[in-house]
Each structure stands twice: as C-alpha cells, then as structure tokens.
Design a protein around this motif. Structure first.
Motif, PDB file in Angstrom:
ATOM      1  N   LYS A   1      87.764  37.629  92.791  1.00 11.83           N
ATOM      2  CA  LYS A   1      86.966  36.117  92.824  1.00 11.83           C
ATOM      3  C   LYS A   1      85.961  35.411  93.280  1.00 11.83           C
ATOM      4  O   LYS A   1      85.116  35.445  92.550  1.00 11.83           O
ATOM      5  CB  LYS A   1      87.825  36.118  91.654  1.00 11.83           C
ATOM      6  CG  LYS A   1      89.165  36.199  90.731  1.00 11.83           C
ATOM      7  CD  LYS A   1      89.416  35.793  89.365  1.00 11.83           C
ATOM      8  CE  LYS A   1      90.400  36.058  88.811  1.00 11.83           C
ATOM      9  NZ  LYS A   1      91.547  36.607  89.539  1.00 11.83           N
TER      10      LYS A   1
ATOM     11  N   LYS B   1      72.995  34.427  85.296  1.00 14.10           N
ATOM     12  CA  LYS B   1      74.041  33.649  84.985  1.00 14.10           C
ATOM     13  C   LYS B   1      75.019  34.694  85.260  1.00 14.10           C
ATOM     14  O   LYS B   1      75.537  35.865  84.461  1.00 14.10           O
ATOM     15  CB  LYS B   1      74.811  33.246  83.463  1.00 14.10           C
ATOM     16  CG  LYS B   1      74.141  32.429  83.191  1.00 14.10           C
ATOM     17  CD  LYS B   1      74.219  31.500  81.068  1.00 14.10           C
ATOM     18  CE  LYS B   1      73.643  30.744  80.978  1.00 14.10           C
ATOM     19  NZ  LYS B   1      73.537  30.266  79.606  1.00 14.10           N
TER      20      LYS B   1
ATOM     21  N   SER C   1      78.832  34.179  84.428  1.00 15.27           N
ATOM     22  CA  SER C   1      79.490  34.121  83.441  1.00 15.27           C
ATOM     23  C   SER C   1      79.014  33.072  82.644  1.00 15.27           C
ATOM     24  O   SER C   1      77.909  31.551  82.834  1.00 15.27           O
ATOM     25  CB  SER C   1      80.795  33.889  83.982  1.00 15.27           C
ATOM     26  OG  SER C   1      81.022  32.515  83.911  1.00 15.27           O
ATOM     27  N   LYS C   2      79.119  32.357  81.601  1.00 15.01           N
ATOM     28  CA  LYS C   2      78.752  31.667  81.019  1.00 15.01           C
ATOM     29  C   LYS C   2      79.134  29.916  81.570  1.00 15.01           C
ATOM     30  O   LYS C   2      78.435  28.888  81.446  1.00 15.01           O
ATOM     31  CB  LYS C   2      80.067  30.691  79.469  1.00 15.01           C
ATOM     32  CG  LYS C   2      79.614  31.994  78.400  1.00 15.01           C
ATOM     33  CD  LYS C   2      80.638  32.015  76.859  1.00 15.01           C
ATOM     34  CE  LYS C   2      80.732  32.916  76.267  1.00 15.01           C
ATOM     35  NZ  LYS C   2      81.259  33.139  75.547  1.00 15.01           N
TER      36      LYS C   2
ATOM     37  N   ASN D   1      79.159  30.423  85.016  1.00 12.21           N
ATOM     38  CA  ASN D   1      78.742  30.615  86.468  1.00 12.21           C
ATOM     39  C   ASN D   1      80.345  30.233  86.815  1.00 12.21           C
ATOM     40  O   ASN D   1      80.549  30.473  88.054  1.00 12.21           O
ATOM     41  CB  ASN D   1      77.827  29.383  87.024  1.00 12.21           C
ATOM     42  CG  ASN D   1      76.817  30.427  86.567  1.00 12.21           C
ATOM     43  OD1 ASN D   1      76.330  31.814  86.469  1.00 12.21           O
ATOM     44  ND2 ASN D   1      75.564  29.309  86.968  1.00 12.21           N
TER      45      ASN D   1
ATOM     46  N   ILE E   1      84.234  33.645  87.577  1.00 13.96           N
ATOM     47  CA  ILE E   1      85.119  34.193  86.952  1.00 13.96           C
ATOM     48  C   ILE E   1      86.772  34.156  86.896  1.00 13.96           C
ATOM     49  O   ILE E   1      87.376  33.908  88.061  1.00 13.96           O
ATOM     50  CB  ILE E   1      84.720  35.669  88.175  1.00 13.96           C
ATOM     51  CG1 ILE E   1      83.393  36.119  87.261  1.00 13.96           C
ATOM     52  CG2 ILE E   1      86.139  36.578  87.591  1.00 13.96           C
ATOM     53  CD1 ILE E   1      83.248  37.235  88.364  1.00 13.96           C
TER      54      ILE E   1
ATOM     55  N   GLN F   1      88.025  40.363  83.987  1.00 15.76           N
ATOM     56  CA  GLN F   1      86.202  40.002  83.892  1.00 15.76           C
ATOM     57  C   GLN F   1      85.617  40.680  85.113  1.00 15.76           C
ATOM     58  O   GLN F   1      84.431  40.774  85.785  1.00 15.76           O
ATOM     59  CB  GLN F   1      85.971  38.667  83.295  1.00 15.76           C
ATOM     60  CG  GLN F   1      85.030  37.966  83.842  1.00 15.76           C
ATOM     61  CD  GLN F   1      84.866  36.485  83.063  1.00 15.76           C
ATOM     62  OE1 GLN F   1      85.656  35.359  83.834  1.00 15.76           O
ATOM     63  NE2 GLN F   1      83.873  35.159  83.863  1.00 15.76           N
TER      64      GLN F   1
ATOM     65  N   SER G   1      82.493  42.573  85.929  1.00 17.23           N
ATOM     66  CA  SER G   1      81.330  42.693  86.034  1.00 17.23           C
ATOM     67  C   SER G   1      81.215  43.402  87.808  1.00 17.23           C
ATOM     68  O   SER G   1      79.673  43.921  88.325  1.00 17.23           O
ATOM     69  CB  SER G   1      81.343  40.876  86.827  1.00 17.23           C
ATOM     70  OG  SER G   1      82.000  40.359  85.695  1.00 17.23           O
TER      71      SER G   1
ATOM     72  N   GLY H   1      81.263  42.913  81.663  1.00 15.24           N
ATOM     73  CA  GLY H   1      81.562  41.251  81.701  1.00 15.24           C
ATOM     74  C   GLY H   1      80.983  40.442  80.784  1.00 15.24           C
ATOM     75  O   GLY H   1      80.103  40.130  79.825  1.00 15.24           O
ATOM     76  N   GLU H   2      80.470  39.324  81.328  1.00 16.42           N
ATOM     77  CA  GLU H   2      80.104  37.846  80.670  1.00 16.42           C
ATOM     78  C   GLU H   2      78.910  37.907  81.736  1.00 16.42           C
ATOM     79  O   GLU H   2      77.796  37.240  81.971  1.00 16.42           O
ATOM     80  CB  GLU H   2      80.273  37.389  80.850  1.00 16.42           C
ATOM     81  CG  GLU H   2      81.358  36.766  80.010  1.00 16.42           C
ATOM     82  CD  GLU H   2      82.370  35.217  79.899  1.00 16.42           C
ATOM     83  OE1 GLU H   2      81.621  33.948  80.167  1.00 16.42           O
ATOM     84  OE2 GLU H   2      83.618  35.197  79.318  1.00 16.42           O
ATOM     85  N   LEU H   3      78.255  38.624  82.602  1.00 17.52           N
ATOM     86  CA  LEU H   3      77.229  38.789  83.337  1.00 17.52           C
ATOM     87  C   LEU H   3      76.234  39.108  83.051  1.00 17.52           C
ATOM     88  O   LEU H   3      75.336  40.439  81.966  1.00 17.52           O
ATOM     89  CB  LEU H   3      77.389  39.853  84.566  1.00 17.52           C
ATOM     90  CG  LEU H   3      76.112  39.735  85.748  1.00 17.52           C
ATOM     91  CD1 LEU H   3      75.944  38.354  86.548  1.00 17.52           C
ATOM     92  CD2 LEU H   3      76.410  41.523  86.821  1.00 17.52           C
TER      93      LEU H   3
END
Length: 677
Positions: free
Chosen positions: A487, A513, A515-516, A518, A520, A525, A529, A534-536
């Motif tokens: 991570k 970003k 993630s929301k 920034n 992990i 996740q 990524s 993921g949230e990328l």
C-alpha cells in the motif's frame, strides 16, 4: 459694550444664515444633497432641488431624459463630484452663492475630469427659506450651451482570434445573419405572415407581435427578430421571399468547428448586468462580450478588445464644436494554440453519437494536438441566442452534451496496468521473466476476502510473466503485483507520478484521485487499483502525459496548449525520472507486443508499415462485483514507435455490448493511418 454685543449677534446670525443651524436650509446642505443624488444618478431628486426659475426652463421629464440619454450615450460607469467650499459662503450682487466643484467620470472615451461652478439661490418654498440650484446645460459639461448636443462616435476593437497549429481557426470574428422586419410592411394583424416567419425561425409568433407592438416602433424602422448562421442558406432563402423581411450582416464571434471543439473554445456572450458591476473598472460596458467558458474565458484578458470612442459637442448648427474626450480602439491579441483542427475534427467525427473523450499529443514535446469531448453543443448557438427550448433539450439530453468529459476523471481500467508494472519494476517487486502461478478465471488472496474475487477474461497457455500478462491484459497478475508492491509504496509512487496533484495545464482539469481520501486502506482496494479499478480516477490528459514517460526515458513531459508560450526546451519535463530508461524501454517493447502479437488485445491496430505500442482497457462501472447491470468504458492508448510523433488516447462510454475495448482499437488505428504517415 452694547455695540460689541450687537456685532456678536450679527456675526452669529451671519454664520447661521450661511452654514445653517443643525445643517438645515443652507447652501452647503442643499449642494451636498444634490451631489449625493447626482452620484447615484437619481435625476428626479436632483430636479427637486432646482430653483423655480430653472424648472421653468426645463421640465422634470426633459431633465431626467437629458441626463439619462447623455450618460447612457457616453457609457458612464462611475461619477464622483468633489465640492471645494470656500472658508465662507457669501452672496454675490445677484444674491447667489457660488460653489466650485470638480467632476470625474468614467466613460467609453476614458476618464473625463473637469472643474465647474454651481450657483445656489435662497428662495421661499413651503413657508420656509431654502437654497436651490440654478441649473443650465453647463452643469452637465462646462462648454455645453443651450441648444447644443453631446455626440459619441464609437470605433470597435477586434477580439483576438483563436488559431490552431495548422493555421485553421477555432474562433474568429465574422458575421451572422440578423433577421428583422420593416415594421410598416407587415400588418400587426397579419397572423399568417407572422406564423410563417415564426415557423421558419422556430420562435414564437407572440414574440414577433410583442416586438412590433413596442411603443418606440415607427413604420420605417428595422425591428430585429432573430439571428441565424449565414451558412443557413435554406432558411435565409425562405425568409427573403417574405415581404417585409430584411436580412442584415451582423458582426459576431464564429466557431468554425462547431461542436467538434465546443468545450475547448467555449463561447462568448454579452456581459451580464451582474458581471458588469464587477467589471466596470476594467473597461467593460453594456455593449461588450465576454468569454463565458473554455479558452474564451481562460484567455479573456488577452483576447478582449477595447472599443474606442470620441465624445464631443455639436453646436446649434450641427457643427462639431469641441472634443470632450477621445480614446482609440484597441484590438485583442490572437491566441495561437497547439491543437491540430484536422485531428480534432477526425476524432470527434468518430464518435458519431457515442459518448466519450479523446486526447492526442506530441509525446516528445507535450504539444496537445486534440482535446475532444462527445457529445457536445454548438457554441454558435450561444452567440446567435439560444432559445429556452434548445437549452432545455441540451440539459435534459441523457447523453449529457453539456458535460465536459476531457475535463473530468474516470476509472482507467487496464490501460493503468503498464504503470503498475513500471512501479513494480522500479521497486524490484518483479522481474520481467518471473512467472506467476495463476490458474482459473478468478483469484483471491485468502479467505479473509470472503466472497470477493479478482477475475480475468481468459486463461492463456503461455507463461504468466509480465509480457504475457500485458498481452492478455491479465487482471489477476496485476492485482498480485500491486499486493507485492504494498500500500505505502504504491501510493507513494502514484503521487510521484503527479496523481492527486493539480496538473500544470492552461485549461483547468479535475485533479486525479488515488481514492476518495488519496489513500489505499485495504488489500482488496490495493489489488483492484493494480489493474485500474478500485477507487482510482484519472484525467485522460494526465494519463496520456504519464504514457509519455515510456518514450522519454522515464520522464513525464509537461502538456501545453498555448503555442505562444511553448517551452524554450523541446522537452519540458513535468516529472523527472519517474522510471529508469531500462524500465521505460521494457514497457514500450511489451506494449508493442500488445499490438503486434496475434494474441494481443490491441492486435486489431497492427500495421506492418506503422508499428504501434498500445494498451487496451475496459473499466467497469458498477455498484458491486455482483452487479450485472453496470456499464463499461472502453479505452485504447497508442503511440507510434518508429519515430514517436503521435500519442492518442480514446475512451468510449457504454461499450459493454459493443465489444468492450475492441470497439475502440480500430478507431485509434484510423487516426494513425490518417495523420502519422
């Protein structure tokens, strides 16, 4: 003693007479009130303070109209009046008190400063004595005599134009067709003719009736009804056959590429009253246009022109008497940008109703050759005057033509895998020849993941090394690699690439970003990524910029649009040495195999005479892994390897039932075939 007392009483009486008691009914109080009303353009209240003889010479209506017409004509934006009261205010032989004052006014011809003198006279009003203003035309301008007029001649500056790299215009000064009616040639009761005009122009017949019925309308007046493009020959021909219709050329901003570059250029419109309040001191007037979005707004200060004006007095015989102020017109400065309008148009035309975004870049210099968002609007509609129906249809369109997609951020999907690979190589978490033991179409780290699995679309017979993982776009391989990286290292390296920070680019783009927050936070996740999920969320221009590192020895080139401010060095680096030269060469060679290898996901772009290196990507947009109703965005990014001159990224939304990323590959190939010979 008695004589001294009498003199004292007389002195007190004089002071009270001159300056007043409690600031009432004095020359100073009256003139101060007049100044307050004057600076607020409260002409009705100004008139109420005039002397009765002055009121006989001009009516309240004429007084108000005179000031309004003159101040409107000179585009007065601000006026300040400074009285210069003497130590004592004394009556002259006519019983008048004189007060010198200074005037400063901001106008279309610049700042006008002059000195003048006001005269006040005491008279009986409503059973009390008060000082009133002796008014004549000289109170407006000292040289303005009765019967003379103020005139303004305007000269118009030209707004700077926007030109592309190949010399074509993206925004230029041209003409539109102004459609109008000669009032006396169409009977206001002739509903058939008005309905016919309304139908051709797609406007309301009631709107035509309202304009023709205005109180100021005279029979021989040209009454503007609507504006249309001069290219709209069918409607112009139809309208020209209707008696009473007159068509004039009207200067306007023209966008030759129309919707193909709408979000890039933006558009101009007349400055609003709200904007004018803040911009008056910057030389704007109610007749000006202003950039509302895109490059028109970003480079407003450069593109903006300044109109010139001469304010002068005409004597009673209509001869020019004296110039009060004069300012020369000033043209705006042209903006030369790196956009190749042919590439811009070709990319946009490929969408043909599809939604998505494209970027084209010169990977060695950072010149942005195209920025496309589809679908889009026609910026000329905003210049012509967009109807409420048209505006509502744009807002309600499910394809969102008002959404600027090249400005936004999206899940990159598998085109992020080469970046994960580069991070792994840089941190010695993988050897290109290392073979991972991967079996089946799904995988999870351990039972702690519960029912969550990383999935891939195929099993392949060749070894699961880096090259084959890229050729076959193996999600499981890159999920495992991300876990090997860890991570903290993964986040640190992505930040080193500029993900999470504002990209240095003239056009404002949404910041990518990790993630929301920034960070992990979980292994799932991190694994997702690794293959671009993921949230990328990454901006397409930034993603394209990161790919320049693969042809620039590990350096990310800074993208730019303004040709006039191009870097002094041909290689303006944004992020230095993000990867080594060896890593960049390894990744570029592997991406060449993604296209040239018959099993590669990008093989449809293979050309023997024009070798490409590229990567496909399919980003899933769904609420959970079990969601079967979600959509997919398809990507393909490629660069020519024999002499890198063109780097192209295309993203199409909703490709789930169109072949995923394979829907995009031929389109990118077509661009290289057209522009990279």
């Amino acid at each position: 003693m008695k004589k001294k007392f009498i003199l004292t009483i007389l002195l007190i009486s004089f002071i009270l007479f001159t300056f007043g008691c409690n600031n009432k009914n004095t020359a100073k109080t009256s003139f101060d009130k007049y100044i307050t009303f004057w600076e607020k353009s409260d002409f009705k209240s100004m008139y109420s303070l005039l002397n009765s003889d002055s009121k006989k010479s001009i009516s309240e209506k004429d007084f108000i109209e005179k000031y309004k017409n003159i101040y409107s004509g000179i585009d007065l934006s601000k006026i300040s009046i400074t009285p210069e009261y003497p130590k004592s205010l004394k009556k002259d032989s006519n019983g008048n008190i004189s007060v010198p004052f200074k005037v400063s006014m901001n106008t279309s011809a610049g700042t006008i400063n002059f000195k003048n003198t006001a005269y006040l006279k005491e008279e009986q009003i409503d059973k009390s004595k008060t000082f009133t203003i002796l008014w004549n035309n000289k109170m407006i301008f000292p040289d303005l005599e009765d019967g003379e007029k103020i005139r303004v001649d305007k000269t118009f500056g030209k707004r700077g134009e926007i030109r592309g790299k190949n010399g074509s215009y993206l925004a230029k000064n041209g003409f539109i067709a102004e459609i109008g009616i000669v009032a006396g040639k169409i009977n206001n009761d002739d509903s058939d003719t008005k309905n016919k005009i309304a139908q051709i122009l797609n406007i309301s017949a009631d709107n035509i009736t309202k304009k023709l019925s205005a109180s100021y309308v005279k029979p021989d007046m040209f009454i503007p009804i609507d504006n249309i493009s001069k290219d709209d020959t069918n409607r112009i021909t139809a309208l020209s056959k209707i008696p009473g219709i007159m068509i004039k050329d009207k200067a306007a901003r023209i966008y030759p590429l129309k919707d193909k570059a709408a979000f890039l250029t933006g558009y101009v419109q007349p400055v609003s009253s709200e904007e004018l309040k803040d911009l008056k001191d910057q030389g704007y007037t109610q007749d000006d246009i202003i950039g509302k979005s895109g490059l028109e707004k970003i480079y407003e200060n450069q593109l903006k022109s300044e109109d010139g004006a001469e304010i002068y007095i005409l004597d009673k015989n209509g001869n020019r008497k004296k110039t009060i102020a004069k300012k020369e017109a000033k043209n705006g400065t042209d903006l030369n940008i790196t956009i190749n309008t042919d590439i811009q148009s070709a990319l946009y035309d490929q969408y043909s109703g599809d939604s998505g975004t494209s970027v084209a870049m010169e990977p060695k210099t950072g010149e942005v050759l195209a920025l496309v968002s589809s679908p889009a609007y026609d910026p000329n509609d905003f210049v012509l005057g967009m109807s409420s129906d048209k505006w509502n249809s744009l807002n309600k369109d499910p394809k969102k033509p008002l959404l600027n997609r090249f400005e936004g951020i999206f899940a990159p999907g598998s085109i992020f895998k080469p970046i994960t690979a580069s991070i792994g190589l840089k941190n010695n978490k993988i050897d290109p020849n290392t073979i991972k033991n991967i079996n089946g179409l799904k995988w999870q780290k351990d039972s702690s993941w519960g029912g969550y699995f990383v999935t891939r679309t195929e099993e392949y017979s060749s070894p699961s090394n880096l090259l084959n993982a890229l050729i076959h776009s193996d999600n499981i391989y890159f999920a495992q690699l991300a876990l090997d990286i860890g991570k903290n290292t993964f986040v640190s390296e992505m930040k080193n690439l500029g993900i999470g920070e504002k990209i240095p680019f003239e056009y404002g783009l949404t910041t990518s970003k990790i993630s929301k927050d920034n960070k992990i936070n979980t292994d799932i996740q991190l694994a997702d990524s690794g293959y671009g999920q993921g949230e990328l969320l990454i901006n397409s221009l930034q993603l394209t910029s990161i790919y320049t590192s693969f042809v620039n020895n590990g350096n990310i080139i800074k993208p730019y649009l303004n040709e006039d401010k191009k870097p002094s060095s041909p290689n303006d680096i944004w992020k230095s040495n993000v990867f080594s030269e060896d890593i960049s060469t390894t990744i570029l060679n592997d991406l060449s195999q993604v296209v040239s290898n018959p099993e590669g996901t990008g093989h449809d772009a293979y050309m023997t005479n024009l070798p490409l290196a590229g990567k496909t990507g399919t980003a899933e947009i769904k609420s959970s892994q079990k969601d079967t109703t979600g959509s997919e965005n398809g990507y393909f990014i490629a660069v020519n390897t024999n002499n890198p001159k063109l780097l192209v990224l295309e993203m199409y939304e909703n490709v789930k039932n169109k072949g995923g990323s394979h829907y995009v590959v031929p389109k990118v190939k077509e661009i290289f075939q057209k522009f990279c010979k």
